[in-house]
Design an enzyme around this catalytic site. Structure first.
Site, PDB file in Angstrom:
ATOM      1  N   GLN A  24      -0.621   4.671  -8.164  1.00 52.87           N
ATOM      2  CA  GLN A  24       0.021   3.558  -7.142  1.00 52.87           C
ATOM      3  C   GLN A  24       0.124   2.714  -7.987  1.00 52.87           C
ATOM      4  OE1 GLN A  24      -3.628   3.794  -3.700  1.00 52.87           O
ATOM      5  NE2 GLN A  24      -4.623   3.399  -5.888  1.00 52.87           N
ATOM      6  N   TYR A  56     -13.911  -7.650   6.610  1.00 53.12           N
ATOM      7  CA  TYR A  56     -13.401  -6.569   7.231  1.00 53.12           C
ATOM      8  C   TYR A  56     -14.712  -5.954   6.477  1.00 53.12           C
ATOM      9  CZ  TYR A  56     -11.544  -2.060   5.697  1.00 53.12           C
ATOM     10  OH  TYR A  56     -11.456  -0.795   5.811  1.00 53.12           O
ATOM     11  N   GLN A  57     -15.382  -5.968   5.443  1.00 51.90           N
ATOM     12  CA  GLN A  57     -16.467  -5.620   4.906  1.00 51.90           C
ATOM     13  C   GLN A  57     -17.704  -5.399   5.262  1.00 51.90           C
ATOM     14  OE1 GLN A  57     -14.890  -4.590   2.447  1.00 51.90           O
ATOM     15  NE2 GLN A  57     -13.727  -6.312   0.701  1.00 51.90           N
ATOM     16  N   GLU A  63     -14.583   7.170  -5.833  1.00 51.36           N
ATOM     17  CA  GLU A  63     -13.128   6.395  -5.192  1.00 51.36           C
ATOM     18  C   GLU A  63     -11.925   6.200  -7.251  1.00 51.36           C
ATOM     19  OE1 GLU A  63     -11.290   3.495  -4.390  1.00 51.36           O
ATOM     20  OE2 GLU A  63      -9.807   4.047  -5.628  1.00 51.36           O
ATOM     21  N   ASP A 101     -11.838  12.865  -6.163  1.00 50.74           N
ATOM     22  CA  ASP A 101     -10.680  12.925  -4.714  1.00 50.74           C
ATOM     23  C   ASP A 101     -11.889  13.532  -4.276  1.00 50.74           C
ATOM     24  OD1 ASP A 101      -8.506  12.842  -2.546  1.00 50.74           O
ATOM     25  OD2 ASP A 101      -9.777  15.473  -3.091  1.00 50.74           O
ATOM     26  N   GLY A 102     -11.941  12.355  -2.820  1.00 46.99           N
ATOM     27  CA  GLY A 102     -13.160  12.035  -2.166  1.00 46.99           C
ATOM     28  C   GLY A 102     -13.181  13.646  -0.829  1.00 46.99           C
ATOM     29  N   ASP A 148     -13.506   4.023   3.355  1.00 44.97           N
ATOM     30  CA  ASP A 148     -12.805   3.041   3.415  1.00 44.97           C
ATOM     31  C   ASP A 148     -11.367   4.120   2.279  1.00 44.97           C
ATOM     32  OD1 ASP A 148     -11.080   0.715   3.832  1.00 44.97           O
ATOM     33  OD2 ASP A 148     -12.455  -0.106   1.599  1.00 44.97           O
TER      34      ASP A 148
END
Lengths: 236, 236
Positions: free
Chosen positions: A29, A59-60, A104, A135-136, A154
């Site tokens: 990205q 948020y966290q 991550e 990869d998740g 997340d």
């Protein structure tokens, strides 16, 4: 004058950019960091605002403490995504936790956060943290059944519901990795703007997670849509 | 393309204007109504967004039901400002209420709301409503002590703390007009953006209102700052 622009249908939100601090492209990205006028430093992925120094805690904290406080004494916690480290920082406040795994895939993202947002990336400093650069979905496939007390996802933006992580196969793997009575939390956009159908999401969760499905929300001023959070618990 | 712009320090929020429906100047303020792309019709006073059809309920419901549900069986309710009628609409849902007084000085504002926002101005249709076209301070001076169970103040924008209604004399009159155990509610801006010092406001309320002071908030997407509400109750 440089401006960072977020569009939504019929409206736009502008942040004044004082200085661009980083621009780069990882394997996955485009990453940008800028100094804003009113929100401190701002992190942007593929043109979409991720967080600002001023309001990231909102948020966290919600992404972490809603699930972890909803079950007694969580011990093993998995974070999928959340590479900034802020959720790790919040998980580390829970004394019952012995193991914090983070999955991550983008190491450049982690490095940029560590350089420009040390108060957020501080989460990596906890000795209970293990980083899995993977990869998740692949990671979840390797996890023995019923491993985690809590899984926090997340990893993608629900305004892109075509993302592969947003399908049933991913959540079925998540459910398998949770122990009975464990809890899963994911951000699920806003009641106000719904490119994603929250009703549909909740009912798909009812087929995957056996326990109660709760929906909560908070406000993050730089997310014009406000952030929302459903929690899914998997009871025994 | 016509845009309606709201500025805050270092940021701006734009709404796309489909059509300007009304522009005028009353004895007190400039009034504009436009059709937006994403929020239905929008009402603007002196250049500041007041409400949109899409999200007004969030504000009106909280301003009304927080105070009215915090005391048993409210009977007499005073609304200062709130000329759009939305809070009246919400008060009318409380069966225990026999008397709804509204003190609104700008009749052109009311007329424009009645013409362009009939679903909001519907609040005036309740036979329990009496409209007092008068300045709020002058009206309160004429009210016998301990008249109202609840007073809702929706008369000015806290980002203009120099407004005379935002001083102690006004709130002292409000406290006098409340019966023991009655409740007052006012919008008091946001925890995120504080041209107004909320701590200072709450401590000034502690000197004026004898009961508990509570602070609550909700989100109204077109208020980039989010709306917040302290409640002050005057106990016996």
């Amino acid at each position: 004058m440089l401006l960072f622009i977020m569009y939504l249908e019929g409206q736009a939100h502008f942040l004044k950019v004082e200085k661009v601090l980083f621009e780069g492209k990882s394997k996955y990205q485009r990453i940008m960091v800028f100094q804003s006028s009113g929100y401190g430093k701002v992190f942007v992925l593929d043109g979409a605002l991720q967080l600002t120094e001023k309001d990231e805690f909102s948020y966290q904290e919600m992404m972490t403490h809603l699930p972890l406080c909803s079950i007694p004494a969580p011990n093993k916690v998995l974070l999928i995504g959340g590479g900034d480290g802020g959720i790790l920082r919040e998980i580390s406040r829970h004394n019952s936790v012995d193991q914090m795994d983070i999955c991550e895939i983008d190491t450049m993202l982690i490095d940029v956060y560590k350089e420009f947002f040390p108060d957020i990336a501080v989460g990596y400093d906890d000795p209970r943290v293990t980083l899995h650069v993977q990869d998740g979905t692949a990671f979840l496939k390797s996890v023995p059944n019923a491993t985690y007390d809590a899984i926090i996802v997340d990893a993608f933006d629900p305004i892109r519901p075509e993302h592969e992580l947003f399908g049933s196969p991913f959540f079925k793997l998540t459910a398998k990795a949770l122990r009975p009575g464990g809890v899963m939390c994911i951000q699920a956009e806003s009641l106000w703007y719904q490119p994603l159908n929250i009703d549909k999401l909740v009912s798909s969760f009812r087929h995957i997670f056996l326990g109660s499905i709760s929906y909560a929300w908070t406000a993050v001023p730089t997310y014009p849509r406000h952030a929302c959070f459903p929690l899914s618990s998997l009871n025994s």
